[in-house]
Design an enzyme around this catalytic site. Sequence first.
Site, PDB file in Angstrom:
ATOM      1  N   HIS A   1      -1.016  -8.285  -3.626  1.00  0.00           N
ATOM      2  CA  HIS A   1      -0.154  -8.845  -2.584  1.00  0.00           C
ATOM      3  C   HIS A   1      -0.954  -9.820  -1.709  1.00  0.00           C
ATOM      4  CE1 HIS A   1       2.950  -8.612   0.686  1.00  0.00           C
ATOM      5  NE2 HIS A   1       1.887  -8.795   1.448  1.00  0.00           N
ATOM      6  N   GLU A   2      -2.156  -9.408  -1.313  1.00  0.00           N
ATOM      7  CA  GLU A   2      -2.981 -10.266  -0.455  1.00  0.00           C
ATOM      8  C   GLU A   2      -3.490 -11.493  -1.220  1.00  0.00           C
ATOM      9  OE1 GLU A   2      -2.824  -9.740   2.575  1.00  0.00           O
ATOM     10  OE2 GLU A   2      -2.026  -7.709   2.481  1.00  0.00           O
TER      11      GLU A   2
ATOM     12  N   HIS B   1      -0.789 -14.027  -1.261  1.00  0.00           N
ATOM     13  CA  HIS B   1      -0.744 -14.779   0.004  1.00  0.00           C
ATOM     14  C   HIS B   1      -1.702 -15.967  -0.047  1.00  0.00           C
ATOM     15  CE1 HIS B   1       2.006 -12.695   2.558  1.00  0.00           C
ATOM     16  NE2 HIS B   1       1.331 -11.572   2.617  1.00  0.00           N
TER      17      HIS B   1
ATOM     18  N   GLU C   1       6.713 -12.537   2.857  1.00  0.00           N
ATOM     19  CA  GLU C   1       6.311 -11.215   2.378  1.00  0.00           C
ATOM     20  C   GLU C   1       6.979 -10.869   1.053  1.00  0.00           C
ATOM     21  OE1 GLU C   1       3.983  -9.039   3.512  1.00  0.00           O
ATOM     22  OE2 GLU C   1       3.457 -10.752   4.765  1.00  0.00           O
TER      23      GLU C   1
END
Length: 291
Positions: free
Chosen positions: A144-145, A148, A224
């Site tokens: 997930h990071e 980003h 997100e």
Amino acid sequence: MKRILLFVLTNVLVVAVLGIVASLLGVNRFLTSNGLNLGALLGFALVMGFGGAIISLLISKPMAKWTSGVRVINQPSNADEAWIVDTVRKLSEKAGIGMPEVGIFEGAPNAFATGAFKNSALVAVSTGLLQGMTHDEIEAVIGHEIAHVANGDMVTMTLIQGVMNTFVVFLSRVVGSLVDSFLRKGDQENSGPGIGYYVTTIVLDIVLGFAAAIVVAWFSRHREFRADAGSAQLLGRKQPMINALARLGSLQPGELPKSVAAFGIAGGIGQLFSTHPPLEDRIAALQNAQS
């Protein structure tokens, strides 16, 4: 670097458009008659709006390390640290970005990514996250990071914040000048901005600032969902990300410093100013996504 150049170009174009529109509407003549200069105001809006945002972006990594107490893993000291570094390296290669710095910080379950450039970012996870999740779930959070970073979310969020700041600074002063002109109508003795200008500007800076924060938070929530989907794509399956989000729902996510809160895996929910959507909505979006 391309994103930074795009950031600068967008800044210039936004200010140029503001100047053209103001000239076409005759705002420049109105401002001049009230002791203000359109060019100076545009320059002030640019510095206050984008200047602060770009400085915040450029110092985001050292600030994150300092405020969160991140310990960068330069050389893994145990098997867990070696696994984290290897996981970040593997997912970074899949995402097509440079290897980020990897760090650990003390605290309740959370993680974040930050940095001005996608090839020299920072990915950090908390001790609470490492202790409360399985390896599959931690890998999904790291994915997930990494998503980003790969999506350029740090630069994009800074750009949107800068645009909002510029409009707030410019509009509040134009309206302040209008109010001041109305209050001092017929007064030929005084020139330059009066009390009406300063009071109106302060009030509108606050009111419009709140409105701008709502817009930025809305985009952050949308971002997100993209990062969740990006993690599922990097791992080749969505269940680990679903499990990680569900696990976060059963834990008490840790609070992050304001400078990196928008880039954490979890945040406040159910509010206009929340940077993260409810975990239930994120899980539902993953479940409904095509495999």
